[in-house]
Scaffold this motif. Structure first.
Motif, PDB file in Angstrom:
ATOM      1  N   GLY A 140       8.988  -4.284   6.932  1.00  0.00           N
ATOM      2  CA  GLY A 140      10.056  -5.091   7.493  1.00  0.00           C
ATOM      3  C   GLY A 140      11.407  -4.699   6.921  1.00  0.00           C
ATOM      4  N   GLY A 141      12.387  -5.574   7.097  1.00  0.00           N
ATOM      5  CA  GLY A 141      13.724  -5.296   6.579  1.00  0.00           C
ATOM      6  C   GLY A 141      13.741  -5.231   5.066  1.00  0.00           C
ATOM      7  N   ASP A 142      14.893  -4.835   4.509  1.00  0.00           N
ATOM      8  CA  ASP A 142      15.065  -4.715   3.069  1.00  0.00           C
ATOM      9  C   ASP A 142      14.493  -5.961   2.365  1.00  0.00           C
ATOM     10  OD1 ASP A 142      16.013  -4.297   0.493  1.00  0.00           O
ATOM     11  OD2 ASP A 142      18.083  -4.812   0.996  1.00  0.00           O
ATOM     12  N   PRO A 143      13.554  -5.768   1.399  1.00  0.00           N
ATOM     13  CA  PRO A 143      13.127  -4.508   0.783  1.00  0.00           C
ATOM     14  C   PRO A 143      11.869  -3.882   1.402  1.00  0.00           C
ATOM     15  CG  PRO A 143      12.270  -6.314  -0.503  1.00  0.00           C
ATOM     16  CD  PRO A 143      13.045  -6.945   0.649  1.00  0.00           C
ATOM     17  N   GLY A 144      11.313  -4.496   2.457  1.00  0.00           N
ATOM     18  CA  GLY A 144      10.049  -4.018   3.014  1.00  0.00           C
ATOM     19  C   GLY A 144      10.104  -2.601   3.541  1.00  0.00           C
ATOM     20  N   CYS A 145      11.292  -2.158   3.953  1.00  0.00           N
ATOM     21  CA  CYS A 145      11.442  -0.793   4.502  1.00  0.00           C
ATOM     22  C   CYS A 145      11.532   0.255   3.407  1.00  0.00           C
ATOM     23  CB  CYS A 145      12.694  -0.735   5.377  1.00  0.00           C
ATOM     24  SG  CYS A 145      14.209  -1.230   4.519  1.00  0.00           S
ATOM     25  N   ARG A 146      11.450  -0.180   2.151  1.00  0.00           N
ATOM     26  CA  ARG A 146      11.643   0.743   1.021  1.00  0.00           C
ATOM     27  C   ARG A 146      10.353   0.953   0.230  1.00  0.00           C
ATOM     28  NH1 ARG A 146      17.614  -1.591  -0.990  1.00  0.00           N
ATOM     29  NH2 ARG A 146      18.610  -1.393   1.067  1.00  0.00           N
ATOM     30  N   LYS A 147       9.238   1.007   0.915  1.00  0.00           N
ATOM     31  CA  LYS A 147       7.953   1.268   0.261  1.00  0.00           C
ATOM     32  C   LYS A 147       7.922   2.673  -0.325  1.00  0.00           C
ATOM     33  CE  LYS A 147       5.109  -1.619   3.335  1.00  0.00           C
ATOM     34  NZ  LYS A 147       4.000  -1.611   4.329  1.00  0.00           N
ATOM     35  N   CYS A 148       6.979   2.861  -1.259  1.00  0.00           N
ATOM     36  CA  CYS A 148       6.753   4.203  -1.791  1.00  0.00           C
ATOM     37  C   CYS A 148       6.194   5.107  -0.698  1.00  0.00           C
ATOM     38  CB  CYS A 148       5.766   4.149  -2.954  1.00  0.00           C
ATOM     39  SG  CYS A 148       6.414   3.345  -4.430  1.00  0.00           S
ATOM     40  N   MET A 149       6.671   6.342  -0.663  1.00  0.00           N
ATOM     41  CA  MET A 149       6.159   7.330   0.267  1.00  0.00           C
ATOM     42  C   MET A 149       4.656   7.499   0.073  1.00  0.00           C
ATOM     43  SD  MET A 149       6.766   9.582   2.657  1.00  0.00           S
ATOM     44  CE  MET A 149       6.172  11.137   3.329  1.00  0.00           C
ATOM     45  N   VAL A 150       3.942   7.580   1.186  1.00  0.00           N
ATOM     46  CA  VAL A 150       2.484   7.750   1.147  1.00  0.00           C
ATOM     47  C   VAL A 150       2.167   9.241   1.048  1.00  0.00           C
ATOM     48  CG1 VAL A 150       0.336   7.436   2.424  1.00  0.00           C
ATOM     49  CG2 VAL A 150       2.086   5.640   2.468  1.00  0.00           C
ATOM     50  N   TRP A 151       1.583   9.658  -0.079  1.00  0.00           N
ATOM     51  CA  TRP A 151       1.228  11.066  -0.254  1.00  0.00           C
ATOM     52  C   TRP A 151      -0.268  11.326  -0.137  1.00  0.00           C
ATOM     53  CZ3 TRP A 151       4.768  14.214   0.777  1.00  0.00           C
ATOM     54  CH2 TRP A 151       6.102  13.961   0.439  1.00  0.00           C
ATOM     55  N   ASN A 152      -1.055  10.266  -0.103  1.00  0.00           N
ATOM     56  CA  ASN A 152      -2.490  10.418   0.139  1.00  0.00           C
ATOM     57  C   ASN A 152      -2.695  10.797   1.605  1.00  0.00           C
ATOM     58  OD1 ASN A 152      -5.239  10.181   0.585  1.00  0.00           O
ATOM     59  ND2 ASN A 152      -5.441   8.257  -0.538  1.00  0.00           N
ATOM     60  N   GLU A 153      -3.122  12.030   1.848  1.00  0.00           N
ATOM     61  CA  GLU A 153      -3.208  12.533   3.215  1.00  0.00           C
ATOM     62  C   GLU A 153      -4.146  11.714   4.090  1.00  0.00           C
ATOM     63  OE1 GLU A 153      -3.842  16.675   3.615  1.00  0.00           O
ATOM     64  OE2 GLU A 153      -2.161  17.243   2.328  1.00  0.00           O
ATOM     65  N   GLU A 154      -5.139  11.095   3.488  1.00  0.00           N
ATOM     66  CA  GLU A 154      -6.063  10.279   4.273  1.00  0.00           C
ATOM     67  C   GLU A 154      -5.390   9.032   4.830  1.00  0.00           C
ATOM     68  OE1 GLU A 154      -9.455   9.426   1.922  1.00  0.00           O
ATOM     69  OE2 GLU A 154     -10.153  11.518   1.834  1.00  0.00           O
ATOM     70  N   GLU A 155      -4.276   8.643   4.230  1.00  0.00           N
ATOM     71  CA  GLU A 155      -3.546   7.458   4.683  1.00  0.00           C
ATOM     72  C   GLU A 155      -2.362   7.823   5.580  1.00  0.00           C
ATOM     73  OE1 GLU A 155      -2.440   4.999   1.397  1.00  0.00           O
ATOM     74  OE2 GLU A 155      -4.382   5.257   0.396  1.00  0.00           O
TER      75      GLU A 155
END
Length: 583
Positions: A466-481
């Motif tokens: 969602g809007g700030d802060p929800g749009c600022r999640k950690c980048m997903v680097w697990n390729e399965e996700e």
């Protein structure tokens, strides 16, 4: 004929020099009222006896909304100067001559009646950075992209992605993390990175600067930053930084001095303080960003403030070879400062990109003396409201995008920063109610539009929030996700933008039809002609392509060739799309 709807001014997007030889002219008329417009024009000094030796050329209709038709023409005056007017013929063959002095029944003989372009001065031309026209941006919120060096983590750093983002938590993203994933960006097709602020600040977002000449230690040091720039440049990636010159942070040293010494502070005129003692809690008694007491507004008319900030702008270009400045809250800073800022940084690097954060009509900043472009939020709102939230129907969408295309000169549109979402908005997938087919249509329109597109980190793999802060999640680097299909779709669009001239930036865009939930638009470059047909609906639909009847076309996504019959009826699946190339 609705005379009151016929409009032109000899400036802004209506009249400008595209280059040292070429002038662009635009006229507005009431929708479906005028069937033909001719430009009456000549050099102001071209007379035989008492007769002005004018020429006439037909203008073309560049777009229409439910209220207005837009007419354009390109003129190359022999002596770089021009007088001109318009001959308008309505659907009933009534004719009127429109000039700066008003309306006439016949062509005026007085040269002073006409609109005037006095002279094309090369020094006054809008000089946009050419490289931006072929750039695909990727916005990075540094704390949330990748943690590459845990030894510099602040004490409060959380394990990567272990919690939902908040206004205060820190996950340790840094420069080394970006360096470690540059090849991922290259694979996607990215050749421009825009980072939100990296300078020393108190918050996790860094829009409350403490020191404009120092990097925040949680991201690394200047040596690592220099390495990041080199690694990017080695891969053909440009780097743009975010500058907050409208306001500082609470812990900015000059502001701390004012808190300590009040009226006796030598820095009191660096800010807009109403009265003393200053109040830094609750509603402040000084100008601030909004009414946020921890973000006091800087007085950019003050000579010492101006010199300090101009030195900042020059320092990061000169010392680290950055390629662009994104300017936060740019509309609340005075025009005089921005004119001096442009001159200062362009003297160091003439093709540095200057991008203003302005959410409304920004023509005042786009005269060639301040910004190269602005963040194209009118485009963003139209695209999101149509494809993602579906608050807008096809006709409203066509009207709004047509208006966007005619807000600014062509050379401004070609370097406009076209984003779908950012750290200031909800994720586009979330706005699309997690419907990935809608997100694909958003990307398709963004990458086939005019301007320089930007991806907010993670949107290409289906991240939500969602809007700030929800749009600022950690980048997903697990390729399965990660959504690999979405990644490949975006990568394909970027490749098409580079490989197919008409798909890319420097082509002519025009709507053909808006019917039901379907929009059709064309893009043309030289002899290449593309037709995009998009079904923005969860239902299958049939659409008639009158303009392609009896044509042979190739779908550039599937490479299938077909001959359309005289009816040219196309069946589109739910959220289906086609891009036909006439062959």
């Amino acid at each position: 004929m609705f005379l009151e709807a016929i409009h032109h001014r000899a400036n802004d997007q209506y009249l400008y020099a595209k280059d040292a030889e070429t002038i662009h002219i635009m006229l507005e008329t009431k929708a479906n009222d005028i069937k033909k417009v001719e430009l009456i024009y000549a050099d102001p000094y071209h007379f035989q006896g008492n007769q002005w030796q004018y020429s006439q050329r037909e203008m073309y209709k560049s777009g229409s909304t439910s209220l207005l038709d837009y007419w354009k023409i390109t003129v190359e005056p022999e002596f770089r100067r021009l007088r001109y007017g318009f001959r308008c013929i309505d659907i009933n063959d009534n004719e009127i001559i429109y000039t700066e002095k008003g309306f006439f029944n016949r062509v005026p003989t007085d040269i002073n009646s006409y609109f005037c372009f006095p002279y094309i001065h090369a020094v006054d031309l809008f000089k946009e950075p050419e490289w931006v026209k072929d750039t695909v941006w990727y916005q990075i919120f540094p704390d949330r992209f990748a943690n590459g060096d845990s030894t510099i983590n602040p004490e409060s750093t959380l394990p990567w992605g272990s919690e939902e983002p908040s206004q205060t938590n820190i996950f340790g993203g840094d420069f080394q993390g970006i360096i470690d994933h540059l090849d991922y960006l290259v694979e996607l097709g990215i050749n421009g990175i825009y980072m939100t602020p990296i300078f020393k600040a108190y918050s996790n977002h860094k829009y409350d600067t403490i020191d404009y000449f120092e990097i925040d230690p949680q991201f690394g040091d200047k040596e690592t930053f220099r390495k990041l720039i080199k690694e990017c440049h080695d891969r053909g990636i440009k780097v743009m930084l975010d500058a907050v010159f409208n306001h500082s942070g609470y812990y900015f040293e000059p502001f701390q001095d004012v808190i300590k010494n009040q009226e006796s502070s030598p820095f009191k005129d660096w800010f807009h303080i109403w009265n003393y003692p200053i109040k830094t809690e609750g509603y402040p008694n000084y100008d601030a960003f909004g009414f946020v007491a921890s973000m006091p507004k800087l007085n950019t008319a003050n000579q010492k403030v101006k010199e300090y900030l101009l030195d900042v702008g020059k320092y990061w270009v000169e010392e680290f070879d950055i390629d662009g400045w994104r300017l936060d809250v740019a509309n609340e800073v005075d025009h005089t400062f921005w004119r001096e800022f442009r001159k200062a940084v362009k003297e160091i690097k003439k093709d540095v990109y200057i991008l203003g954060e302005i959410w409304h009509d920004a023509i005042k900043w786009l005269q060639g003396d301040q910004f190269d472009a602005v963040m194209n939020y009118p485009f963003t709102k139209s695209a999101v409201d149509y494809f993602a939230t579906q608050k807008m129907d096809s006709t409203e969408f066509m009207d709004s995008i047509t208006k966007v295309l005619h807000m600014y000169p062509q050379n401004v549109n070609e370097v406009s920063f076209n984003l779908l979402g950012s750290h200031d908005t909800a994720r586009v997938l979330t706005m699309a109610n997690n419907n990935k087919e809608r997100l694909k249509l958003l990307f398709l329109f963004q990458f086939s539009f005019i301007g320089s597109p930007c991806i907010y980190y993670g949107d290409e793999i289906g991240m939500d929030g969602g809007g700030d802060p929800g749009c600022r999640k950690c980048m997903v680097w697990n390729e399965e996700e990660q959504d690999k299909e979405m990644f490949e779709f975006v990568r394909t669009l970027i490749q098409l933008r580079r490989d197919v001239p008409a798909f890319g930036n420097l082509s002519n865009f025009q709507f053909i039809k808006a019917e039901g939930n379907v929009v059709i638009y064309s893009k043309m470059k030289g002899n290449q002609e593309l037709h995009f047909i998009i079904n923005n609906s969860h239902l299958q639909t049939n659409i008639t392509l009158e303009h392609l009847s009896n044509c042979t076309v190739k779908d550039i996504f599937s490479n299938e060739v077909e001959k359309l019959d005289n009816k040219a009826i196309l069946k589109l699946n739910a959220f289906g799309y086609k891009c036909f190339q006439k062959i």
